[in-house]
Design a protein around this motif. Structure first.
Motif, PDB file in Angstrom:
ATOM      1  N   ALA A  95      14.905 -37.958  19.037  1.00 35.05           N
ATOM      2  CA  ALA A  95      13.613 -37.572  18.476  1.00 35.05           C
ATOM      3  C   ALA A  95      12.882 -38.755  17.857  1.00 35.05           C
ATOM      4  N   THR A  96      13.614 -39.740  17.382  1.00 34.88           N
ATOM      5  CA  THR A  96      12.968 -40.884  16.727  1.00 34.88           C
ATOM      6  C   THR A  96      12.828 -42.085  17.669  1.00 34.88           C
ATOM      7  N   ALA A  97      13.111 -41.882  18.958  1.00 32.66           N
ATOM      8  CA  ALA A  97      13.136 -43.018  19.885  1.00 32.66           C
ATOM      9  C   ALA A  97      11.832 -43.197  20.638  1.00 32.66           C
ATOM     10  N   ASN A  98      10.811 -42.368  20.399  1.00 32.98           N
ATOM     11  CA  ASN A  98       9.615 -42.398  21.231  1.00 32.98           C
ATOM     12  C   ASN A  98       8.404 -43.044  20.549  1.00 32.98           C
ATOM     13  N   LEU A  99       7.586 -42.214  19.932  1.00 38.15           N
ATOM     14  CA  LEU A  99       6.324 -42.714  19.406  1.00 38.15           C
ATOM     15  C   LEU A  99       6.461 -43.251  17.984  1.00 38.15           C
ATOM     16  N   LYS A 100       5.754 -44.337  17.705  1.00 41.21           N
ATOM     17  CA  LYS A 100       5.721 -44.909  16.362  1.00 41.21           C
ATOM     18  C   LYS A 100       4.725 -44.138  15.494  1.00 41.21           C
ATOM     19  N   ASP A 101       4.690 -44.501  14.213  1.00 42.77           N
ATOM     20  CA  ASP A 101       3.715 -43.880  13.316  1.00 42.77           C
ATOM     21  C   ASP A 101       2.303 -44.140  13.830  1.00 42.77           C
ATOM     22  N   GLY A 102       1.498 -43.088  13.755  1.00 47.96           N
ATOM     23  CA  GLY A 102       0.124 -43.221  14.217  1.00 47.96           C
ATOM     24  C   GLY A 102      -0.422 -41.884  14.672  1.00 47.96           C
ATOM     25  N   THR A 103      -1.630 -41.914  15.233  1.00 49.13           N
ATOM     26  CA  THR A 103      -2.286 -40.701  15.722  1.00 49.13           C
ATOM     27  C   THR A 103      -2.409 -40.787  17.238  1.00 49.13           C
ATOM     28  N   TYR A 104      -2.046 -39.678  17.906  1.00 49.03           N
ATOM     29  CA  TYR A 104      -2.018 -39.641  19.368  1.00 49.03           C
ATOM     30  C   TYR A 104      -2.759 -38.397  19.853  1.00 49.03           C
ATOM     31  N   THR A 105      -3.196 -38.493  21.126  1.00 46.42           N
ATOM     32  CA  THR A 105      -3.936 -37.374  21.711  1.00 46.42           C
ATOM     33  C   THR A 105      -3.473 -37.163  23.138  1.00 46.42           C
ATOM     34  N   THR A 106      -3.511 -35.907  23.564  1.00 46.81           N
ATOM     35  CA  THR A 106      -3.350 -35.576  24.973  1.00 46.81           C
ATOM     36  C   THR A 106      -4.217 -34.355  25.246  1.00 46.81           C
ATOM     37  N   ASN A 107      -4.317 -33.991  26.530  1.00 42.77           N
ATOM     38  CA  ASN A 107      -5.158 -32.849  26.895  1.00 42.77           C
ATOM     39  C   ASN A 107      -4.323 -31.806  27.619  1.00 42.77           C
ATOM     40  N   LEU A 108      -4.611 -30.543  27.297  1.00 44.24           N
ATOM     41  CA  LEU A 108      -3.845 -29.451  27.893  1.00 44.24           C
ATOM     42  C   LEU A 108      -4.419 -29.102  29.260  1.00 44.24           C
ATOM     43  N   VAL A 109      -4.239 -30.058  30.178  1.00 48.49           N
ATOM     44  CA  VAL A 109      -4.640 -29.889  31.575  1.00 48.49           C
ATOM     45  C   VAL A 109      -3.447 -30.306  32.439  1.00 48.49           C
ATOM     46  N   LYS A 116       2.413 -31.341  31.289  1.00 47.37           N
ATOM     47  CA  LYS A 116       3.094 -30.471  32.242  1.00 47.37           C
ATOM     48  C   LYS A 116       3.845 -29.345  31.533  1.00 47.37           C
ATOM     49  N   SER A 117       4.464 -29.681  30.398  1.00 50.16           N
ATOM     50  CA  SER A 117       5.225 -28.656  29.669  1.00 50.16           C
ATOM     51  C   SER A 117       5.372 -29.054  28.211  1.00 50.16           C
ATOM     52  N   VAL A 118       5.551 -28.033  27.365  1.00 48.03           N
ATOM     53  CA  VAL A 118       5.826 -28.230  25.944  1.00 48.03           C
ATOM     54  C   VAL A 118       6.957 -27.279  25.550  1.00 48.03           C
ATOM     55  N   SER A 119       7.945 -27.807  24.863  1.00 47.81           N
ATOM     56  CA  SER A 119       9.027 -26.955  24.352  1.00 47.81           C
ATOM     57  C   SER A 119       9.281 -27.312  22.892  1.00 47.81           C
ATOM     58  N   VAL A 120       9.625 -26.289  22.120  1.00 45.81           N
ATOM     59  CA  VAL A 120       9.836 -26.462  20.685  1.00 45.81           C
ATOM     60  C   VAL A 120      11.279 -26.115  20.349  1.00 45.81           C
ATOM     61  N   ALA A 132       4.533 -22.431  19.198  1.00 43.31           N
ATOM     62  CA  ALA A 132       5.341 -22.507  20.419  1.00 43.31           C
ATOM     63  C   ALA A 132       4.923 -21.456  21.429  1.00 43.31           C
ATOM     64  N   SER A 133       4.554 -20.266  20.960  1.00 43.68           N
ATOM     65  CA  SER A 133       4.221 -19.169  21.880  1.00 43.68           C
ATOM     66  C   SER A 133       2.865 -19.357  22.571  1.00 43.68           C
ATOM     67  N   LYS A 134       1.998 -20.231  22.042  1.00 47.77           N
ATOM     68  CA  LYS A 134       0.665 -20.412  22.613  1.00 47.77           C
ATOM     69  C   LYS A 134       0.673 -21.176  23.940  1.00 47.77           C
ATOM     70  N   PHE A 135       1.620 -22.102  24.099  1.00 50.21           N
ATOM     71  CA  PHE A 135       1.524 -23.041  25.211  1.00 50.21           C
ATOM     72  C   PHE A 135       1.580 -22.414  26.602  1.00 50.21           C
ATOM     73  N   PRO A 136       2.350 -21.389  26.850  1.00 53.69           N
ATOM     74  CA  PRO A 136       2.299 -20.804  28.202  1.00 53.69           C
ATOM     75  C   PRO A 136       0.897 -20.329  28.592  1.00 53.69           C
ATOM     76  N   GLN A 137       0.074 -19.947  27.599  1.00 49.18           N
ATOM     77  CA  GLN A 137      -1.270 -19.455  27.895  1.00 49.18           C
ATOM     78  C   GLN A 137      -2.333 -20.564  27.902  1.00 49.18           C
ATOM     79  N   ILE A 138      -2.129 -21.628  27.108  1.00 52.57           N
ATOM     80  CA  ILE A 138      -3.215 -22.601  26.940  1.00 52.57           C
ATOM     81  C   ILE A 138      -3.036 -23.876  27.759  1.00 52.57           C
ATOM     82  N   ILE A 139      -1.844 -24.110  28.341  1.00 46.52           N
ATOM     83  CA  ILE A 139      -1.730 -25.274  29.225  1.00 46.52           C
ATOM     84  C   ILE A 139      -2.647 -25.042  30.434  1.00 46.52           C
ATOM     85  N   GLY A 140      -3.502 -25.992  30.701  1.00 45.81           N
ATOM     86  CA  GLY A 140      -4.509 -25.842  31.750  1.00 45.81           C
ATOM     87  C   GLY A 140      -5.855 -25.399  31.221  1.00 45.81           C
TER      88      GLY A 140
END
Length: 233
Positions: A118-132, A144-148, A204-212
């Motif tokens: 969990a600590t091996a990826n992004l450094k401190d800061g602000t990031y953005t992506t789009n649900l498409v 492509k996918s989100v899991s919690v 967590a429950s929102k992502f199946p409906q809002i991806i895309g």
């Protein structure tokens, strides 16, 4: 024995009666001898009875001793069986405790490994992506996918940042494991309205409906942990 003595006495009387015309001394001697034989026979019979009684007493004592030995052996067998059962229970309890300790150790190792990932990826800061499902021409971000999980949000897709001049910095397509804790906030915002808070479960429950859907997802990380996720329009 009384019957035998009586018979001897009768014999003695008969000998005496039959010898009325014989010599008196001979009769007396015969009577005395008969009486002596009767006494000796009675004594011999008494001795035999005493010996039998002694032998019976010895047999009874031997039987009593054997019974005592059998009882002692039975008690010993019972003690051994009880000790064996107790040892078996203790062994089973030890094995169960060992299994539980191994399972707990395994769980701790897994938690450490998840935390490390969990600590091996992004450094401190602000990031953005789009649900498409694929990047827009003007934006590289897509999901492509989100899991919690209990301690992380895992995003498979492309994440980017803005520099000081609002130019995008594409971090590339990857599986991003983002650490969370009890203080992580899950927000929904848009327009001029204040951001709305939601639970991790609702998030967590929102992502199946809002991806895309084309909505944006903002991610803020401080001290290696996500401070907030913001689903925005």
């Amino acid at each position: 024995m009384k019957k035998r003595l009586l018979a001897m006495a009768i014999v003695a009387i008969m000998v005496t009666g039959c010898g009325e015309n014989a010599n008196t001394d001979n009769v007396n001697e015969q009577a005395s001898a008969a009486e002596q034989s009767s006494v000796e026979a009675a004594a011999a019979e008494q001795t035999s009875e005493d010996a039998a009684a002694i032998e019976q007493t010895s047999e009874d004592a031997s039987a009593t001793e054997q019974t005592s030995e059998d009882a002692a052996a039975t008690a010993q067998t019972s003690e051994v069986a009880s000790a064996t059962e107790q040892a078996s229970k203790e062994t089973a309890a030890t094995e169960q405790a060992s299994k539980e300790a191994a399972a707990e150790h395994h769980a701790q190792d897994n938690a450490k490994e998840e935390s490390k990932q969990a600590t091996a990826n992004l450094k401190d800061g602000t990031y953005t992506t789009n649900l498409v499902s694929e990047p827009f021409p003007y934006s590289p971000g897509y999901v492509k996918s989100v899991s919690v999980t209990d301690n992380a949000v895992i995003i498979e897709g492309d994440v980017y940042q803005y520099d000081d001049n609002w130019n995008t910095i594409d971090l590339g397509t990857n599986t991003y494991t983002l650490p969370i804790d009890a203080n992580t906030q899950y927000l929904s915002s848009g327009g001029e309205e204040a951001a709305k808070h939601m639970s991790k479960e609702d998030f967590a429950s929102k992502f199946p409906q809002i991806i895309g859907s084309g909505l944006g997802l903002g991610i803020k990380i401080e001290n290696g942990v996500v401070v907030s996720f913001d689903i925005f329009s």
